[in-house]
Write an enzyme that holds these catalytic residues in place. Structure first.
Site, PDB file in Angstrom:
ATOM      1  N   ARG A 156       0.669  -1.287   0.114  1.00  0.00           N
ATOM      2  CA  ARG A 156      -0.035   0.080   0.092  1.00  0.00           C
ATOM      3  C   ARG A 156       0.806   1.289  -0.152  1.00  0.00           C
ATOM      4  NH1 ARG A 156      -5.359   0.980   1.247  1.00  0.00           N
ATOM      5  NH2 ARG A 156      -5.904   2.858   2.049  1.00  0.00           N
ATOM      6  N   ASP A 186      25.623 -16.224   3.899  1.00  0.00           N
ATOM      7  CA  ASP A 186      25.673 -15.044   2.856  1.00  0.00           C
ATOM      8  C   ASP A 186      26.849 -14.411   2.946  1.00  0.00           C
ATOM      9  OD1 ASP A 186      25.618 -13.855   5.844  1.00  0.00           O
ATOM     10  OD2 ASP A 186      24.039 -12.747   5.397  1.00  0.00           O
ATOM     11  N   SER A 188      32.635 -12.184   9.753  1.00  0.00           N
ATOM     12  CA  SER A 188      31.349 -11.572   9.004  1.00  0.00           C
ATOM     13  C   SER A 188      31.050 -10.170   9.480  1.00  0.00           C
ATOM     14  CB  SER A 188      30.589 -12.452   8.972  1.00  0.00           C
ATOM     15  OG  SER A 188      30.671 -13.796   8.682  1.00  0.00           O
ATOM     16  N   HIS A 224      -6.319  20.231  30.977  1.00  0.00           N
ATOM     17  CA  HIS A 224      -7.316  19.133  31.490  1.00  0.00           C
ATOM     18  C   HIS A 224      -8.396  19.179  30.663  1.00  0.00           C
ATOM     19  CE1 HIS A 224      -4.418  19.127  34.935  1.00  0.00           C
ATOM     20  NE2 HIS A 224      -4.616  20.212  34.913  1.00  0.00           N
ATOM     21  N   GLN A 246      33.281  -9.547  19.240  1.00  0.00           N
ATOM     22  CA  GLN A 246      33.299  -9.918  17.665  1.00  0.00           C
ATOM     23  C   GLN A 246      32.429  -8.578  17.108  1.00  0.00           C
ATOM     24  OE1 GLN A 246      31.037 -13.307  15.274  1.00  0.00           O
ATOM     25  NE2 GLN A 246      33.017 -13.913  16.235  1.00  0.00           N
ATOM     26  N   SER A 301     -16.507   8.724   4.366  1.00  0.00           N
ATOM     27  CA  SER A 301     -17.312   7.647   4.739  1.00  0.00           C
ATOM     28  C   SER A 301     -17.910   7.013   3.957  1.00  0.00           C
ATOM     29  CB  SER A 301     -17.857   8.305   6.095  1.00  0.00           C
ATOM     30  OG  SER A 301     -19.164   6.841   6.553  1.00  0.00           O
ATOM     31  N   SER A 302     -18.003   5.638   4.136  1.00  0.00           N
ATOM     32  CA  SER A 302     -18.847   4.950   3.174  1.00  0.00           C
ATOM     33  C   SER A 302     -20.486   5.007   3.158  1.00  0.00           C
ATOM     34  CB  SER A 302     -18.513   3.477   3.290  1.00  0.00           C
ATOM     35  OG  SER A 302     -18.836   2.752   4.551  1.00  0.00           O
ATOM     36  N   ASN A 350      -3.371   8.267  10.198  1.00  0.00           N
ATOM     37  CA  ASN A 350      -2.582   7.432   9.543  1.00  0.00           C
ATOM     38  C   ASN A 350      -0.877   7.456  10.225  1.00  0.00           C
ATOM     39  OD1 ASN A 350      -0.153   7.023   7.197  1.00  0.00           O
ATOM     40  ND2 ASN A 350      -2.071   5.816   6.651  1.00  0.00           N
ATOM     41  N   VAL A 363      17.243  -8.988  13.959  1.00  0.00           N
ATOM     42  CA  VAL A 363      16.760  -7.704  14.409  1.00  0.00           C
ATOM     43  C   VAL A 363      17.073  -6.511  13.572  1.00  0.00           C
ATOM     44  CG1 VAL A 363      16.619  -6.055  16.141  1.00  0.00           C
ATOM     45  CG2 VAL A 363      16.349  -8.514  16.699  1.00  0.00           C
TER      46      VAL A 363
END
Length: 457
Positions: free
Chosen positions: A15, A92, A123, A171, A247, A295-296, A309, A342
């Protein structure tokens, strides 16, 4: 099913394909391979430049050009070749080494030197530098320019709206007025600080072998100062040398970068929510785009979807970054592999952030201030002047000033006439009564305009 932008699992490549396309050259599998190839080639060239020390053949400019062209002409066919090798090696970097050896063996002169490809490297010597270069390019070419664009728009809006009074809400209740420009300025000042911080964070890299001690280097050439060679190599890539590692480079700088970006994103979440609220209060109108549907089932709606978004994607970016901040600086003993998978998601971190930045910028481009509504809300809340009145009463030592205003205003609908009568009955000099009666909810804005002008200066 053929893989296209319509069949990807992640919306980053689906998207939001157009918003994230600039990152593909950096963080795609192809991009990551190419950055690692660059490091391998630059290290090989560094070794070749030490030919006298290492007692190996000298290479000339034509050889350098041949080597550089392996990188400059790297394409998807080369990448597939490497990936096919990786299917056998299940490693790799080794696959990349074999690819490079194959390429250089096509030169008669260089074929005798291919064992100096990936010489004495682990590596992570290659990977950590590749990631450092990738992050550096992403920040310099994409993130910082986008941040600057956001900062400049907030600056522009601060100036444009500096004199437009706003009923503040503390507030969620009516409070001492400000101006819309001053409220936007608060965010401008905050994100600008993070921009300066991010620009100054050092991007580190290491190149010191399997446990950070140059063991293999010294075994082969004990008379060379590899510590200095490592420093020279890292600096030549315009990175900051980290001399003390296991390392792996410990990724502290990545955590620092993500902490800064995460805070920038959090500030923008705050901004998006405030603007969303102002749209809800009708302080801003959104430009009508003819064919858009809000709105639909409810045809009248123009929803603040760009800010929603942006908020959602900033949250996704921060969630990934906060995991990396906690995860990446930790490695068992001299190395474990949990950081590797990660790190491959760094592109996703930047992608969600960029999607959010573009959405916010798009939302801001649709806004139009509704001064009528701002003034209407101010004129319906004369009770906010109770702060000014009781403070002046204190100046003239009128006992229980606060309590008297509390009894007069709290929980009541206070009009201009009510305020004027209260002022008229005060035991203060007439000149002060006249001055107090000139204060209105629309001009009781303190130094708001001045603060905008001085901060922008």
């Amino acid at each position: 099913m053929q893989l296209t932008s319509l069949t990807t699992i992640s919306p980053i490549d689906g998207r939001y394909f157009e918003s994230t396309q600039l990152l593909r050259n950096i963080f795609s599998e192809f991009g990551y391979l190419k950055y690692r190839l660059k490091v391998e080639i630059e290290w090989f060239k560094k070794i070749m430049s030490m030919n006298k020390l290492l007692d190996i053949k000298k290479i000339d400019n034509n050889d350098i050009l041949f080597i550089d062209n392996v990188f400059n002409k790297f394409n998807e066919k080369d990448m597939l070749y490497i990936k096919n090798i990786e299917k056998k090696t299940n490693h790799d970097i080794k696959a990349l080494e074999y690819f490079l050896k194959n390429k250089l063996s096509q030169s008669k002169k260089l074929s005798y030197l291919t064992e100096f490809i990936h010489f004495a490297c682990t590596s992570e010597d290659i990977n950590n530098i590749a990631y450092a270069l990738m992050i550096k390019d992403a920040l310099k070419k994409i993130i910082l320019p986008l941040w600057l664009k956001i900062i400049n728009i907030l600056k522009k809006l601060s100036i444009e709206y500096k004199s437009i009074p706003l009923l503040s809400m503390t507030h969620g209740q009516p409070a001492t007025p400000s101006t819309m420009g001053k409220e936007i300025l608060n965010f401008y000042y905050r994100v600008k600080r993070q921009y300066k911080k991010l620009k100054n964070i050092e991007i580190l890299a290491k190149f010191n072998g399997t446990t950070g001690n140059y063991n293999a280097h010294l075994a082969a050439y004990p008379y060379i100062n590899w510590h200095i060679i490592s420093k020279e190599f890292i600096i030549s890539l315009n990175l900051i040398w980290n001399p003390c590692t296991t390392q792996i480079e410990p990724h502290d700088y990545i955590a620092e970068i993500f902490a800064c970006i995460s805070l920038f994103n959090t500030i923008l979440i705050n901004f998006n929510r405030d603007i969303w609220g102002y749209i809800s209060l009708n302080y801003f109108k959104q430009k009508l785009i003819k064919d858009e549907i809000g709105s639909s089932v409810m045809p009248h709606k123009i929803n603040p979807i760009d800010f929603e978004n942006s908020e959602g994607n900033l949250g996704l970016s921060n969630a990934l970054m906060n995991h990396m901040i906690n995860k990446l600086p930790i490695s068992r003993w001299q190395r474990d592999l949990s950081d590797s998978t990660v790190l491959r998601n760094i592109g996703a971190v930047f992608s969600y952030a960029i999607i959010a930045y573009y959405s916010m910028l798009r939302g801001l481009s649709k806004l139009k201030i509704n001064s009528f509504q701002l003034l209407k809300n101010l004129n319906e809340n004369w009770s906010v002047l109770s702060e000014a009145i009781q403070t002046i009463m204190r100046r003239y030592n009128i006992k229980n000033s606060y309590e008297k205003l509390k009894k007069f205003t709290r929980g009541k609908k206070i009009s201009k006439a009510n305020i004027y009568k209260f002022i008229s009955d005060l035991n203060i000099p007439e000149i002060e009564k006249k001055r107090l009666k000139k204060i209105t909810p629309t001009n009781y804005i303190g130094y708001a305009i001045h603060i905008v002008e001085k901060t922008i200066e």
